[in-house]
Structures are given as structure tokens and as C-alpha cells.
Write a protein that holds these residues in place. Structure first.
Motif, PDB file in Angstrom:
ATOM      1  N   ARG A   5       0.876  -1.172   0.000  1.00  0.00           N
ATOM      2  CA  ARG A   5       0.000   0.000   0.000  1.00  0.00           C
ATOM      3  C   ARG A   5       0.914   1.223   0.000  1.00  0.00           C
ATOM      4  NH1 ARG A   5      -5.317  -0.579   0.662  1.00  0.00           N
ATOM      5  NH2 ARG A   5      -5.431   1.467   1.628  1.00  0.00           N
ATOM      6  N   GLU A   7       0.537   4.357  -0.142  1.00  0.00           N
ATOM      7  CA  GLU A   7       0.243   5.514   0.709  1.00  0.00           C
ATOM      8  C   GLU A   7       0.808   5.332   2.121  1.00  0.00           C
ATOM      9  OE1 GLU A   7      -3.445   2.886   0.916  1.00  0.00           O
ATOM     10  OE2 GLU A   7      -2.119   3.579  -0.649  1.00  0.00           O
ATOM     11  N   LYS A   8       1.084   4.096   2.515  1.00  0.00           N
ATOM     12  CA  LYS A   8       1.717   3.841   3.810  1.00  0.00           C
ATOM     13  C   LYS A   8       3.237   3.934   3.719  1.00  0.00           C
ATOM     14  CE  LYS A   8      -1.758   0.869   5.878  1.00  0.00           C
ATOM     15  NZ  LYS A   8      -1.989  -0.434   6.526  1.00  0.00           N
ATOM     16  N   GLU A   9       3.793   3.778   2.528  1.00  0.00           N
ATOM     17  CA  GLU A   9       5.242   3.750   2.333  1.00  0.00           C
ATOM     18  C   GLU A   9       5.825   5.093   1.887  1.00  0.00           C
ATOM     19  OE1 GLU A   9       6.945   1.037   3.082  1.00  0.00           O
ATOM     20  OE2 GLU A   9       5.148  -0.139   3.475  1.00  0.00           O
TER      21      GLU A   9
END
Length: 104
Positions: A5, A7-9
Motif C-alpha cells: 500500500r 500511501e503507507k510507504e
């Protein structure tokens, strides 16, 4: 990248249509940009150029020191059988091997 994902990284994740590529006469799909959260002290920006079905066609890394590394992928073949022999390394004659620190 599997099922990461992004957007988390990545901080500041953005998406834009990718321009046509010389290696591929059609538009590549999309360019995803951001800064890897765990590498913000070293990487200024990361750009992934991907097709609409998620195949990575290019990677561009800009480091905080101004250096830029780019990879362009063509002729991609997935799940090709390999053997350990495919990954053996033989240094050319006269080349010294230096065992350095692992990357950050």
C-alpha cells in the motif's frame, strides 16, 4: 512490489498520467511519486512509472545529494523458471572484491 500500500510507504504520494516512452510507443500508464518514509534522509523523491495493470516500466530515484538513478524495464517476462546458477557471480580477472557495508 507485491501488494504494498504505497500511501503507507510514501510521503506526498501523487499520481499523474505518464508520458509516452521511447521504448514503448504508447503511454506508459501512470507515474506515482513520493518520498519513501524510511529513507527520507537519503531519498528526495521516488517515481514509479507503471502500466494501467500495475507493471512497473520505470523507476527514478533522486537522492538528497542531487544524484539521480533511473531504471527502464522492457521485454518483461514474469515467472520465468531460474536456477541458482543463473545468479552466480564471477569477478573478471584482476578485479578486487570489496565487502562493504550493506545499503541503508
Amino acid at each position: 512490489l507485491g501488494h504494498t500500500r504505497l500511501e503507507k510507504e510514501l510521503t506526498g504520494l501523487a499520481i499523474a498520467p505518464a508520458p509516452a516512452s521511447p521504448a514503448n510507443d504508447t503511454a506508459a500508464g501512470f507515474t506515482l511519486t513520493g518520498v519513501p518514509k524510511e529513507m527520507a534522509q537519503r531519498i528526495k523523491s521516488l517515481a514509479l512509472t507503471v502500466t494501467a495493470d500495475g507493471i512497473i516500466r520505470g523507476i527514478r530515484l533522486e537522492e538528497t545529494d542531487g544524484s539521480v538513478t533511473e531504471f527502464t524495464f522492457t521485454g518483461i517476462h514474469e515467472n520465468v523458471p531460474t536456477t541458482d546458477r543463473d545468479f552466480s557471480f564471477l569477478a573478471p580477472a584482476g578485479v578486487d572484491i570489496v565487502n562493504g557495508m550493506p545499503p541503508i
